[in-house]
Scaffold this active site. Structure first.
Site, PDB file in Angstrom:
ATOM      1  N   ASN A   1      12.347  20.698  -6.952  1.00  0.00           N
ATOM      2  CA  ASN A   1      12.651  19.821  -5.827  1.00  0.00           C
ATOM      3  C   ASN A   1      11.507  18.839  -5.630  1.00  0.00           C
ATOM      4  OD1 ASN A   1      14.003  19.002  -3.268  1.00  0.00           O
ATOM      5  ND2 ASN A   1      12.182  19.911  -2.327  1.00  0.00           N
TER       6      ASN A   1
ATOM      7  N   MET B   1      19.844  16.951   0.520  1.00  0.00           N
ATOM      8  CA  MET B   1      19.506  17.217   1.914  1.00  0.00           C
ATOM      9  C   MET B   1      20.233  18.447   2.463  1.00  0.00           C
ATOM     10  SD  MET B   1      17.244  14.990   2.338  1.00  0.00           S
ATOM     11  CE  MET B   1      16.957  15.137   4.105  1.00  0.00           C
TER      12      MET B   1
ATOM     13  N   LEU C   1      19.104  25.238  -0.001  1.00  0.00           N
ATOM     14  CA  LEU C   1      19.830  26.105  -0.928  1.00  0.00           C
ATOM     15  C   LEU C   1      19.575  27.567  -0.581  1.00  0.00           C
ATOM     16  CD1 LEU C   1      19.000  24.117  -4.167  1.00  0.00           C
ATOM     17  CD2 LEU C   1      21.267  24.283  -3.097  1.00  0.00           C
TER      18      LEU C   1
ATOM     19  N   GLY D   1      19.672   7.486  -4.193  1.00  0.00           N
ATOM     20  CA  GLY D   1      19.484   7.810  -5.602  1.00  0.00           C
ATOM     21  C   GLY D   1      18.419   7.000  -6.315  1.00  0.00           C
TER      22      GLY D   1
ATOM     23  N   ASP E   1      10.493  24.276   0.903  1.00  0.00           N
ATOM     24  CA  ASP E   1       9.359  23.499   0.389  1.00  0.00           C
ATOM     25  C   ASP E   1       8.101  24.342   0.208  1.00  0.00           C
ATOM     26  OD1 ASP E   1      10.934  21.148   0.398  1.00  0.00           O
ATOM     27  OD2 ASP E   1      10.527  20.842   2.519  1.00  0.00           O
TER      28      ASP E   1
ATOM     29  N   GLU F   1       6.695   8.567  -5.392  1.00  0.00           N
ATOM     30  CA  GLU F   1       7.666   9.641  -5.645  1.00  0.00           C
ATOM     31  C   GLU F   1       8.342   9.453  -6.995  1.00  0.00           C
ATOM     32  OE1 GLU F   1       9.799  11.278  -1.693  1.00  0.00           O
ATOM     33  OE2 GLU F   1       9.992   9.128  -1.992  1.00  0.00           O
TER      34      GLU F   1
ATOM     35  N   ASN G   1      15.327   7.901  -6.796  1.00  0.00           N
ATOM     36  CA  ASN G   1      14.601   8.831  -7.669  1.00  0.00           C
ATOM     37  C   ASN G   1      15.459   9.227  -8.869  1.00  0.00           C
ATOM     38  OD1 ASN G   1      12.112   9.093  -6.117  1.00  0.00           O
ATOM     39  ND2 ASN G   1      13.378  10.089  -4.584  1.00  0.00           N
TER      40      ASN G   1
ATOM     41  N   HIS H   1       9.555  16.690  -2.927  1.00  0.00           N
ATOM     42  CA  HIS H   1       9.343  16.675  -1.474  1.00  0.00           C
ATOM     43  C   HIS H   1       8.228  15.699  -1.131  1.00  0.00           C
ATOM     44  CE1 HIS H   1       9.340  17.958   2.647  1.00  0.00           C
ATOM     45  NE2 HIS H   1       8.058  18.285   2.585  1.00  0.00           N
TER      46      HIS H   1
END
Length: 209
Positions: A117, A100, A103, A18, A159, A188, A20, A119
């Protein structure tokens, strides 16, 4: 969806540490983002991101896949229930930040243009898992000179959705994998906050309905 004059409601999907998520929590706290993380959902009970959320006073939900597979239910069943959980928090934007699991369209179609998302690769490169390791190997083999990260809208193809924002991350000649990984993670966090801000800015510019 809430009024554009009020803080945007973010639901964050995680599976791990977590970091991010923490970047988003901090940006909301210091008001560099006009947003509020209203819930954090994890598919793993031991994800430290759940602790981060609880420490910030943010509601959490744990939604494991295993009970579904054990009982013969489908991924679509799982995603339908996940969508119901997320919808209950009335999100303006759903952020996959280290989620991870792929969907399915059952979930994706429910949220359309408000599902993004993060990536750790640039558009069209290294989709799926282990993107950082794969990029570093490609660098060692002389195939690339740098890598990067992107925030994209989620579509059924992994992605491959429209890119909201991206950032180039250099790979230095003396880098070991750990060095490159750490640099990627720093970038990121910067990118994710910036991309959410970009989404908020674009949302604010839409005509009132």
């Amino acid at each position: 969806m809430s009024d554009t004059t009020s803080p945007a409601r973010l639901v964050v999907l995680i599976s791990g540490n977590g970091t991010n998520l923490q970047a988003l929590l901090d940006a909301c706290q210091d008001v560099s983002l006009a947003a509020q993380v209203v819930a954090v959902v994890s598919n793993r009970r031991d994800a430290y991101g759940l602790v981060r959320a609880q420490q910030a006073g943010v509601p959490t939900a744990y939604h494991p896949l295993k009970p579904y597979t054990d009982s013969g239910r489908t991924r679509e069943d799982y995603d339908e229930d996940l969508a119901a959980i997320v919808s209950g928090f009335q999100p303006d934007l759903i952020v996959c930040a280290g989620w991870m699991q792929v969907l399915t369209p059952v979930f994706i179609s429910r949220f359309a243009d408000r599902l993004i998302n993060l990536h750790p690769a640039l558009p069209g490169l290294f989709p799926g898992t282990h993107a950082i390791e794969r990029a570093f190997t490609a660098f060692q083999q002389g195939e690339i000179e740098s890598s990067g990260a992107m925030v994209h809208f989620v579509v059924p193809a992994v992605d491959a959705g429209p890119v909201l924002d991206q950032i180039v991350v250099p790979i230095l000649p003396h880098d070991q994998l750990d060095d490159f990984e750490e640099r990627m993670h720093v970038h990121e966090r910067i990118l994710l906050v910036r991309a959410v801000q970009k989404w908020l800015t674009e949302r604010a510019s839409l005509p009132a309905v």
